[in-house]
Motif scaffolding. Sequence first.
Motif, PDB file in Angstrom:
ATOM      1  N   GLU A  31       0.849  -1.191   0.000  1.00 10.59           N
ATOM      2  CA  GLU A  31       0.000   0.000   0.000  1.00 10.59           C
ATOM      3  C   GLU A  31       0.882   1.237   0.000  1.00 10.59           C
ATOM      4  O   GLU A  31       1.941   1.248   0.632  1.00 10.59           O
ATOM      5  N   GLN A  32       0.453   2.277  -0.694  1.00  6.91           N
ATOM      6  CA  GLN A  32       1.156   3.557  -0.671  1.00  6.91           C
ATOM      7  C   GLN A  32       0.136   4.675  -0.520  1.00  6.91           C
ATOM      8  O   GLN A  32      -0.828   4.739  -1.280  1.00  6.91           O
ATOM      9  N   GLU A 117      11.529  -8.331   8.815  1.00  5.14           N
ATOM     10  CA  GLU A 117      12.235  -7.195   9.416  1.00  5.14           C
ATOM     11  C   GLU A 117      11.271  -6.061   9.729  1.00  5.14           C
ATOM     12  O   GLU A 117      10.530  -5.617   8.863  1.00  5.14           O
ATOM     13  N   ALA A 118      11.304  -5.596  10.969  1.00  5.33           N
ATOM     14  CA  ALA A 118      10.492  -4.444  11.369  1.00  5.33           C
ATOM     15  C   ALA A 118      11.362  -3.193  11.305  1.00  5.33           C
ATOM     16  O   ALA A 118      12.580  -3.286  11.481  1.00  5.33           O
ATOM     17  N   PRO A 119      10.769  -2.056  11.036  1.00  9.57           N
ATOM     18  CA  PRO A 119       9.336  -1.829  10.828  1.00  9.57           C
ATOM     19  C   PRO A 119       8.942  -2.114   9.380  1.00  9.57           C
ATOM     20  O   PRO A 119       9.764  -2.029   8.479  1.00  9.57           O
ATOM     21  N   LEU A 120       7.694  -2.423   9.214  1.00  6.38           N
ATOM     22  CA  LEU A 120       7.149  -2.683   7.891  1.00  6.38           C
ATOM     23  C   LEU A 120       6.395  -1.445   7.413  1.00  6.38           C
ATOM     24  O   LEU A 120       5.236  -1.511   6.991  1.00  6.38           O
ATOM     25  N   SER A 121       7.055  -0.318   7.516  1.00  2.09           N
ATOM     26  CA  SER A 121       6.474   0.952   7.124  1.00  2.09           C
ATOM     27  C   SER A 121       7.617   1.927   6.868  1.00  2.09           C
ATOM     28  O   SER A 121       8.580   1.968   7.631  1.00  2.09           O
ATOM     29  N   HIS A 141       0.078  -4.492   2.825  1.00  3.96           N
ATOM     30  CA  HIS A 141      -1.336  -4.641   3.174  1.00  3.96           C
ATOM     31  C   HIS A 141      -1.509  -5.614   4.347  1.00  3.96           C
ATOM     32  O   HIS A 141      -2.476  -5.534   5.089  1.00  3.96           O
ATOM     33  N   LEU A 142      -0.565  -6.485   4.520  1.00  3.91           N
ATOM     34  CA  LEU A 142      -0.567  -7.442   5.630  1.00  3.91           C
ATOM     35  C   LEU A 142      -0.595  -6.729   6.986  1.00  3.91           C
ATOM     36  O   LEU A 142      -1.127  -7.247   7.960  1.00  3.91           O
ATOM     37  N   VAL A 143      -0.032  -5.525   7.041  1.00  2.00           N
ATOM     38  CA  VAL A 143       0.070  -4.760   8.290  1.00  2.00           C
ATOM     39  C   VAL A 143      -1.185  -3.928   8.541  1.00  2.00           C
ATOM     40  O   VAL A 143      -1.698  -3.885   9.656  1.00  2.00           O
TER      41      VAL A 143
END
Length: 162
Positions: A31-32, A117-121, A141-143
């Motif tokens: 997602e963006q 690996e975090a973060p996923l953003s 989108h999983l997050v």
Amino acid sequence: MSASQTYALAPMQHGFLFHHVSGVAPGVDLEQILIRVTGPLDDAALARAWRGLLARHDVLRTRFRWEDVDEPVQEVLPAVEAPLEMRDLRALPETGREAAAESFVAEERARGFDLREAPLSRLACLRTGEEAWLLVWSFPHLVMDGRSFPPVLAEFFPLSEA
């Protein structure tokens, strides 16, 4: 610092994880959010707001484990670095700035995420004019989905103004 917390995946998360790991149609699960900002913008305040958002929301400190475990899990870390890329496009001719911004957005999508690996953003701030910026927020989108990111985003701007 407290330990990480582990949670079972929701059924929809299982599906997203399966599609991500299978490698079919990479980038589809990303997602963006693109936000155009005009007026003065304080880089330091933006970075503080971004760090604050990641500190406040567990989902923004999440990573996933599916290898060497009986069932895939979501692991929330107590703290993560807050990746924020600042890019100034004003050196480009005005007509080339939009193309450069579009290229950056496409590169971010192609870069994807390693779900282990975090973060996923990630957040990027592209300066496109004297008082014009494009914020590019990328996440799997999983997050978060279309119902969960608006409340998180609604907290971001008040934090950056504080």
